[in-house]
Design an enzyme around this catalytic site. Structure first.
Site, PDB file in Angstrom:
ATOM      1  N   CYS A  84      83.156 -18.304  32.079  1.00  0.00           N
ATOM      2  CA  CYS A  84      81.861 -17.369  31.648  1.00  0.00           C
ATOM      3  C   CYS A  84      81.276 -18.176  31.678  1.00  0.00           C
ATOM      4  O   CYS A  84      80.192 -19.172  31.491  1.00  0.00           O
ATOM      5  CB  CYS A  84      82.536 -16.604  31.227  1.00  0.00           C
ATOM      6  SG  CYS A  84      81.086 -15.388  30.484  1.00  0.00           S
ATOM      7  N   HIS A 201      86.822 -13.061  32.995  1.00  0.00           N
ATOM      8  CA  HIS A 201      87.772 -13.428  32.780  1.00  0.00           C
ATOM      9  C   HIS A 201      88.967 -13.551  32.598  1.00  0.00           C
ATOM     10  O   HIS A 201      89.480 -12.156  32.030  1.00  0.00           O
ATOM     11  CB  HIS A 201      87.229 -12.873  30.534  1.00  0.00           C
ATOM     12  CG  HIS A 201      86.679 -13.108  29.722  1.00  0.00           C
ATOM     13  ND1 HIS A 201      85.765 -14.597  29.089  1.00  0.00           N
ATOM     14  CD2 HIS A 201      85.071 -12.705  29.774  1.00  0.00           C
ATOM     15  CE1 HIS A 201      84.667 -13.868  28.726  1.00  0.00           C
ATOM     16  NE2 HIS A 201      83.863 -13.784  28.808  1.00  0.00           N
ATOM     17  N   GLU A 203      91.330 -15.038  30.894  1.00  0.00           N
ATOM     18  CA  GLU A 203      92.490 -14.874  29.851  1.00  0.00           C
ATOM     19  C   GLU A 203      91.975 -13.361  29.029  1.00  0.00           C
ATOM     20  O   GLU A 203      93.282 -12.822  28.384  1.00  0.00           O
ATOM     21  CB  GLU A 203      92.174 -15.985  29.141  1.00  0.00           C
ATOM     22  CG  GLU A 203      91.210 -15.275  28.089  1.00  0.00           C
ATOM     23  CD  GLU A 203      89.658 -15.587  29.035  1.00  0.00           C
ATOM     24  OE1 GLU A 203      88.645 -15.394  27.743  1.00  0.00           O
ATOM     25  OE2 GLU A 203      89.607 -15.627  29.788  1.00  0.00           O
TER      26      GLU A 203
END
EC number: 6.3.5.3
Length: 225
Positions: A84, A201, A203
């Site tokens: 990002c 994302h 994560e």
């Protein structure tokens, strides 16, 4: 140890450390004014709004002194993943080509997106098969990937496009493109396969308790080096 570089305005650094630790890595946040630890084996540039996205996303963080150390680590073969805002930093600092700019909608978009794996022959995608569809969250206002014709052709010819936005069935269409990225591109490699950036994302889709672990394979790429 994987160093998660924290800039002023980063807000995904803790998420990144938590996800990496859940995968069995040793990870810690490193403030951008400090030096990278001597035992650094990988580097992650996390999401957020470094310097408040002043000028444009990632532009100021790309000029932070720690980025010189990041480049030195890349030359030594250390893997680097930008996510990002970290992807914006990667492009702005020349680690990867192209640029991420304002979404076609001109709105901040926070939603889930489907990605098709375009190249499964990299450490960052070795957990998947080519053509697999994974689901990752996006949260960005400047996520539209742009690059000139020559640069785009180089990415395609060298198989450096990792992911494209698609629909649930893997169809790469204009309707499945959440931000207007050229060629539905969601993630790419640098000159070396050890450097990758992506706008979604991983994560945020890595912990079983969150109900989606599609992103674990991306983060597991640090094992490949």
């Amino acid at each position: 140890m994987i160093a998660v570089v924290q800039f002023g305005g980063s807000n995904c650094d803790r998420d990144a450390v938590r996800a990496l630790e859940d995968l069995g890595f040793e990870a810690e946040r490193v403030w951008h004014e400090d030096s990278l630890p001597e035992d650094t084996t990988g580097i992650m540039l996390p999401g957020g709004f470094s310097y408040g996205d002043y000028l444009r996303g990632g532009a100021m963080a790309a000029r932070s002194p720690i980025m010189e150390s990041v480049r030195e680590e890349i030359e030594a073969g250390t893997p680097v993943l930008g996510v990002c805002n970290g992807a914006q930093v990667g492009c702005e600092s020349g680690l990867t080509p192209g640029a991420f700019t304002t979404n076609a909608s001109a709105r901040f978009q926070c939603e889930h997106a489907y990605l098709r794996v375009e190249n499964a022959d990299t450490p960052w995608t070795q957990a998947y098969e080519e053509g697999d569809v994974i689901e990752l969250p996006i949260a960005h206002g400047e996520g539209r990937f742009e690059i000139d014709d020559e640069g785009y052709e180089k990415l395609e010819s060298a198989d450096r496009i990792l992911f494209r936005y698609c629909d649930e069935d893997g169809n790469v269409t204009e309707e499945a493109n959440p931000n207007g990225s050229r060629g539905n591109v969601a993630g790419i490699l640098g000159e070396s396969a050890s450097v990758a950036v992506l706008m979604p994302h991983p994560e945020r889709a890595a912990l079983p308790t969150l109900g989606n672990t599609d992103g674990r394979g991306v983060l597991a790429g640090f094992e490949g080096y």
